[in-house]
Every structure is written in structure tokens, then in C-alpha cells.
Scaffold this motif. Sequence first.
Motif: not given
Length: 301
Positions: A201-211
Motif C-alpha cells: 500500500x505504501x509502494x502504490x501510494x508513492x507510485x501513484x503520487x509520482x504519477x
Amino acid sequence: MELWIPVTIAAAFLQNLRSALQKHLRTSLGLTGASFVRFGYGFPVALAYVFALNHFAGYAFPSFNRTFLIWSVIGGLAQIFATILLVHLFSLRNFAVGTAYSKTEPVQAAVFGLIILGERITAGAVAAIIVGITGVMMISVARVPLSWHNLGAALVSRTALIGIASGAIFGISAVAYRTASLALDSPHPVMQAAATLAFVTVFQTVFMLIWMAVKDPAEIGRVIRSWRSSSLVGLAGVLGSACWFTAMTLQPVAYVRGLGQIELVFTFMASVFFFHERINRMEMAGCLLIVTGILLLLMWY
């Protein structure tokens, strides 16, 4: 009753609730923002869950390893891209057929589970899963005016292929999560699942924030301003994911996803009893097939 059964049913119910809340959010957020909130507002709860298991239940924190990290990232990215494909279906003609094909995920997950983990399921379980998937596909096309001619064309269309791809990537995601969870050195399946959920969940949050920062920075502001509604989506999403991860740590993915088809039954119960909507005969028959498939799965797994 084995633990994975009520946990999977709870996961399906929470997923249905999360989807309804996300649909409401689409009035104020774009597709990316509405998808992001399940991770962005959910990861604090996932982290709190891990620390609560450690502090109150006495479960030790598991040590991450390379296998865990690789499969967690694969699962997280696969889940994001499978969701994008599924949402893309809604902009295409005959998307219902494609959506129905995406619901073949339990069978595809069984194949990937066999290839990646060497997991085998019984012939009876395979038959039960196919019965349930048939019910889902009937519901998906129940309100689409398809003749035999254009139904045949739709079954081999680009839309159908996108649906199959979506189901396949969701299947890969589910098996990747199970692989990552089992790679952790912990005697407690609940902690294995919780730690996997928190990391992903942390990884997906960071990935989508950058996106979003690259593609649509203004969407980040809209996500922040909608925190009241978004936090409910995040809460329902992370609780549902905690249940999915726990169930998939305890039991092969094909069984969990097969039982998880009960989500559609919850959807129709809400439609009839809360929204007073009418359902047609094919939808009713599809619901009965889903329930039949679930009962057979619990008998034959």
C-alpha cells in the motif's frame, strides 16, 4: 468453519462497499484520483494494523527479503495496471463482454498459482469455480441487447481481449501477493498478510503520487480537499485488502477468488433491498449460479 472462509466473505463485502464509495467520488475526482484514495488514505491504517499486531498481539515484525520485495512490487504494479484496463473497458462498445471475461480471474489465478507456486486444486473445485464464473458472465451481459451474430463477434473482439488481459493481470497480482506473503519469515499468517499489505500500500501510494504529480498535479489538491469521503474509501479499501491478503496467505488464490465471487451477490442484495431496483431473469439465474458455485466450492475444495 476454517478461518479463510469468513475472512474472504468479509473481504468481498468490504470490496463492494469500497467500490460504491469510489463511484460516488467520481463526481468530484478524476479516474486517477478516485483510484488513488484507496491507497493514499488507506496506508496509515495498514501501518497502524501492523503495529497493533506487534504491540497488542505480540507478533514479531517479519524481516523483509529480496523475494518478498520483488513479488510485492510485481503484485502492486499488476493491481494498478489491471484496474486501469478494467476501467478502460467502460469506454468501449460491448464492454460488458470484456468485463465478463475479466471475471475469469479465479481460473487464471489457478493457472498462475500452479506455474509459480506449484499449487494444485481439485477437479471439483475447478468445476465449482467455472459454475460461479458462468453466473458472473451471465449477469455481465444480461442487459446488453446482443444477437447471436454480434455476440459471436464480441466474444473475439478487442474488448474481450482487454477483459481477458485484465483478469490475467489481476490473477498475477493475487498470486504475487501470496508469494510475497509466504516469503516472509513469520509463524503468524495474519502478520505475514498485514506486513505485505502495509508495504504494498505504501509502494502504490508513492507510485501513484509520482504519477499524478507528472500527469495531473491539480488532482492531488482535489484528493486532499475530498478527505472526508476519501478517507472512508481508504478505510474500506485497506480493511478489505487486509482480509484478502490474510485469506490468500491461508489458502490458494483460486479458492479465495472463487469464493470472492459472492461480492456480486452482495451487490444485487443492495440493489434490490436498498435501491429498490428490478433485476431480470438472466441476472437472477446468474446470481443462483454464483451461489451454487460457491456452495460446491466449499464442499469440494
